[in-house]
Design a protein around this motif. Structure first.
Motif, PDB file in Angstrom:
ATOM      1  N   MET A   1       0.841  -1.185   0.000  1.00  0.00           N
ATOM      2  CA  MET A   1       0.000   0.000   0.000  1.00  0.00           C
ATOM      3  C   MET A   1       0.885   1.246   0.000  1.00  0.00           C
ATOM      4  N   GLN A   2       0.766   2.058  -1.057  1.00  0.00           N
ATOM      5  CA  GLN A   2       1.574   3.261  -1.168  1.00  0.00           C
ATOM      6  C   GLN A   2       1.002   4.353  -0.261  1.00  0.00           C
ATOM      7  N   LEU A   3       1.860   4.921   0.575  1.00  0.00           N
ATOM      8  CA  LEU A   3       1.429   5.955   1.504  1.00  0.00           C
ATOM      9  C   LEU A   3       2.261   7.213   1.308  1.00  0.00           C
ATOM     10  N   PRO A   4       1.672   8.398   1.508  1.00  0.00           N
ATOM     11  CA  PRO A   4       2.473   9.612   1.498  1.00  0.00           C
ATOM     12  C   PRO A   4       3.385   9.624   2.719  1.00  0.00           C
ATOM     13  N   PRO A   5       4.535  10.331   2.664  1.00  0.00           N
ATOM     14  CA  PRO A   5       5.497  10.316   3.769  1.00  0.00           C
ATOM     15  C   PRO A   5       4.914  10.725   5.110  1.00  0.00           C
ATOM     16  N   LEU A   6       3.823  11.488   5.106  1.00  0.00           N
ATOM     17  CA  LEU A   6       3.197  11.885   6.360  1.00  0.00           C
ATOM     18  C   LEU A   6       2.808  10.674   7.194  1.00  0.00           C
ATOM     19  N   PHE A   7       2.542   9.540   6.512  1.00  0.00           N
ATOM     20  CA  PHE A   7       2.117   8.331   7.214  1.00  0.00           C
ATOM     21  C   PHE A   7       3.221   7.278   7.250  1.00  0.00           C
ATOM     22  N   ASN A   8       4.449   7.681   6.929  1.00  0.00           N
ATOM     23  CA  ASN A   8       5.590   6.763   6.992  1.00  0.00           C
ATOM     24  C   ASN A   8       6.439   7.035   8.220  1.00  0.00           C
ATOM     25  N   MET A   9       6.947   5.969   8.847  1.00  0.00           N
ATOM     26  CA  MET A   9       8.010   6.123   9.829  1.00  0.00           C
ATOM     27  C   MET A   9       9.322   6.179   9.050  1.00  0.00           C
ATOM     28  N   PRO A  10      10.354   6.828   9.565  1.00  0.00           N
ATOM     29  CA  PRO A  10      11.585   7.022   8.779  1.00  0.00           C
ATOM     30  C   PRO A  10      12.497   5.795   8.757  1.00  0.00           C
ATOM     31  N   LEU A 111       4.346 -11.197   2.431  1.00  0.00           N
ATOM     32  CA  LEU A 111       3.136 -10.578   2.962  1.00  0.00           C
ATOM     33  C   LEU A 111       2.021 -10.571   1.929  1.00  0.00           C
ATOM     34  N   VAL A 112       0.838 -10.992   2.353  1.00  0.00           N
ATOM     35  CA  VAL A 112      -0.360 -10.938   1.516  1.00  0.00           C
ATOM     36  C   VAL A 112      -1.413 -10.166   2.304  1.00  0.00           C
ATOM     37  N   THR A 113      -1.816  -9.003   1.805  1.00  0.00           N
ATOM     38  CA  THR A 113      -2.756  -8.160   2.533  1.00  0.00           C
ATOM     39  C   THR A 113      -4.161  -8.280   1.950  1.00  0.00           C
ATOM     40  N   SER A 114      -5.151  -8.095   2.816  1.00  0.00           N
ATOM     41  CA  SER A 114      -6.545  -8.120   2.387  1.00  0.00           C
ATOM     42  C   SER A 114      -7.343  -7.142   3.227  1.00  0.00           C
ATOM     43  N   PHE A 115      -8.375  -6.561   2.617  1.00  0.00           N
ATOM     44  CA  PHE A 115      -9.222  -5.566   3.282  1.00  0.00           C
ATOM     45  C   PHE A 115     -10.536  -6.216   3.682  1.00  0.00           C
ATOM     46  N   HIS A 116     -10.926  -6.035   4.944  1.00  0.00           N
ATOM     47  CA  HIS A 116     -12.130  -6.686   5.472  1.00  0.00           C
ATOM     48  C   HIS A 116     -13.189  -5.678   5.922  1.00  0.00           C
ATOM     49  N   GLY A 117     -13.212  -4.507   5.323  1.00  0.00           N
ATOM     50  CA  GLY A 117     -14.231  -3.510   5.648  1.00  0.00           C
ATOM     51  C   GLY A 117     -13.861  -2.651   6.834  1.00  0.00           C
ATOM     52  N   THR A 118     -13.705  -3.258   7.999  1.00  0.00           N
ATOM     53  CA  THR A 118     -13.335  -2.498   9.195  1.00  0.00           C
ATOM     54  C   THR A 118     -11.899  -2.763   9.630  1.00  0.00           C
ATOM     55  N   SER A 119     -11.164  -3.562   8.835  1.00  0.00           N
ATOM     56  CA  SER A 119      -9.780  -3.864   9.194  1.00  0.00           C
ATOM     57  C   SER A 119      -8.988  -4.270   7.960  1.00  0.00           C
ATOM     58  N   VAL A 123      -1.341 -11.210   6.115  1.00  0.00           N
ATOM     59  CA  VAL A 123      -0.966 -12.599   6.389  1.00  0.00           C
ATOM     60  C   VAL A 123       0.512 -12.753   6.062  1.00  0.00           C
ATOM     61  N   ILE A 124       1.285 -13.205   7.038  1.00  0.00           N
ATOM     62  CA  ILE A 124       2.733 -13.306   6.856  1.00  0.00           C
ATOM     63  C   ILE A 124       3.087 -14.761   6.556  1.00  0.00           C
ATOM     64  N   ASN A 125       3.130 -15.077   5.262  1.00  0.00           N
ATOM     65  CA  ASN A 125       3.542 -16.408   4.836  1.00  0.00           C
ATOM     66  C   ASN A 125       5.061 -16.528   4.929  1.00  0.00           C
ATOM     67  N   GLY A 126       5.548 -17.753   4.909  1.00  0.00           N
ATOM     68  CA  GLY A 126       6.992 -17.952   4.950  1.00  0.00           C
ATOM     69  C   GLY A 126       7.411 -18.884   6.049  1.00  0.00           C
ATOM     70  N   LYS A 127       8.667 -18.801   6.422  1.00  0.00           N
ATOM     71  CA  LYS A 127       9.212 -19.726   7.413  1.00  0.00           C
ATOM     72  C   LYS A 127      10.293 -19.035   8.229  1.00  0.00           C
ATOM     73  N   ARG A 128      10.362 -19.413   9.502  1.00  0.00           N
ATOM     74  CA  ARG A 128      11.446 -18.988  10.377  1.00  0.00           C
ATOM     75  C   ARG A 128      12.151 -20.248  10.870  1.00  0.00           C
ATOM     76  N   GLN A 129      13.432 -20.299  10.649  1.00  0.00           N
ATOM     77  CA  GLN A 129      14.210 -21.468  11.061  1.00  0.00           C
ATOM     78  C   GLN A 129      15.373 -21.021  11.933  1.00  0.00           C
ATOM     79  N   LEU A 130      15.457 -21.594  13.133  1.00  0.00           N
ATOM     80  CA  LEU A 130      16.544 -21.321  14.066  1.00  0.00           C
ATOM     81  C   LEU A 130      17.321 -22.608  14.284  1.00  0.00           C
ATOM     82  N   VAL A 147      -2.983  -7.383  12.122  1.00  0.00           N
ATOM     83  CA  VAL A 147      -4.321  -6.884  11.822  1.00  0.00           C
ATOM     84  C   VAL A 147      -4.410  -5.420  12.241  1.00  0.00           C
ATOM     85  N   VAL A 148      -4.739  -4.564  11.283  1.00  0.00           N
ATOM     86  CA  VAL A 148      -4.919  -3.132  11.543  1.00  0.00           C
ATOM     87  C   VAL A 148      -6.413  -2.849  11.599  1.00  0.00           C
ATOM     88  N   ARG A 149      -6.900  -2.463  12.763  1.00  0.00           N
ATOM     89  CA  ARG A 149      -8.320  -2.184  12.950  1.00  0.00           C
ATOM     90  C   ARG A 149      -8.626  -0.726  12.628  1.00  0.00           C
TER      91      ARG A 149
END
Length: 333
Positions: A1-10, A111-119, A123-130, A147-149
């Motif tokens: 999701m492209q955001l203007p810098p006002l909504f970006n952390m540096p 990352l696979v993002t989806s919009f659910h109306g109010t959120s 979804v973070i696919n992948g693997k973590r191996q230690l 999840v961003v509400r």
């Protein structure tokens, strides 16, 4: 999701991934190979996994990494390297090694993002191996979803199930990041985690896990009833040190801090026009390079990882080098 810098952390998303590994006050990672038994080591791995879940800031998002962007940082004997190995879809790969503690860490996230109306759900696919190389133990784990509400109350939380497994010791853990009951979205604790540690073959529970991942998570021995602290967020992520550039001559041009330097500085200065223009130039250069590759029939190849892409958002990313070298950026002790 492209955001203007006002909504970006540096900072870039690659930096955020890396910080969850190297930016820590109480070092849960080095506790893992110091356990005296496989059960003690497994419990330490569970605590470390929880430590990588950092509170998200609602309303601010990091920059989307450009293709080939890297982030390379050292903390003591731990060297961490990340690379953005795909842009569409966004896939990030991480390799970390600690020769002193004999640890190797390999991650990849898609990352696979989806919009659910109010959120909005990522979804973070992948693997973590230690890998605890001294003991020949491999631990595999996944990540909860972010999840961003938007309504009725705003916020950002980690939600979902995490499975941690070590086939070498026949131990497994299930964790559930969840939100407790609330009224119309108000109240309730959205940062709870519950689960258990058990033997894979018998499914017999050894420990129960319960608490708040941004505060205290407790571990209960089901046989003795004894309760101990598994994870303390305040000790883990308070008083964090900012990484410093120690060897400028060794800094790669693909380093996140280099790629986004002008944009980040403009954001810190609240010069939104300059930040927007600098960000636009970076994104346009990225699109131009991809058009050139496509016109020549070329395919971009990652520098530090081998990548295999299967269907249904399945990726495999493996480091090309056995170990990660010392980085020009270091976290002060």
């Amino acid at each position: 999701m492209q955001l203007p810098p006002l909504f970006n952390m540096p900072k870039s998303q690659l930096q955020c991934y890396g910080e969850s590994v190297y930016c820590i006050n109480e070092d849960y990672l080095t506790r893992c190979p110091r356990g005296k038994s496989s059960l003690e080591r497994f419990t330490s791995v569970v605590a470390w996994s929880i430590s990588t879940m950092r509170p998200a800031i609602f309303g601010l998002a990091p920059f989307d990494p450009i293709l080939g962007e890297t982030h390379h940082v050292s903390r003591g004997s731990l060297n961490v390297l990340l690379e953005q190995v795909s842009h569409h879809p966004p896939v990030s790969a991480l390799h970390a090694t600690d020769a002193k503690e004999n640890i190797e860490l390999i991650w990849w996230h898609n990352l696979v993002t989806s919009f659910h109306g109010t959120s909005v759900e990522a979804v973070i696919n992948g693997k973590r191996q230690l890998k605890l190389l001294t003991f020949g133990e491999d631990y595999e784990m996944d990540s909860p979803n972010l999840v961003v509400r938007l309504l009725p109350t705003t916020g950002a939380d980690w939600l979902g199930d995490v499975r941690i497994r070590c086939k070498d010791s026949d131990l497994e853990a299930n964790l559930c990041y969840h939100k407790s009951q609330s009224f119309l979205g108000f109240g309730g604790n959205s940062r709870s985690v519950r689960g258990n540690i058990f033997h894979s073959k018998t499914s017999k529970t050894i420990y129960e896990i319960d608490g708040q991942w941004d505060r205290i998570v407790n571990l209960k021995d089901v046989h003795s009833g004894e309760v101990t602290v598994l994870y303390d967020a305040k000790k883990a992520i308070s008083k964090l040190n900012t990484p410093v550039l120690e060897a400028p001559e060794n800094l790669w041009p693909t380093e996140s801090a280099t790629v986004w330097r002008e944009v980040s500085q403009a954001i810190l200065n609240m010069d939104w026009e300059k930040a927007s223009e600098a960000k636009r130039r970076i994104e346009e250069k990225e699109r131009e390079l991809q058009r050139e590759w496509k016109s020549r029939g070329e395919v971009w190849v990652p520098k530090h990882f081998s990548v295999a892409h299967a269907k249904d958002n399945e990726w495999d990313c493996w480091p090309l080098e056995h170990s990660v070298p010392l980085a020009p950026i270091a976290v002060p002790p």
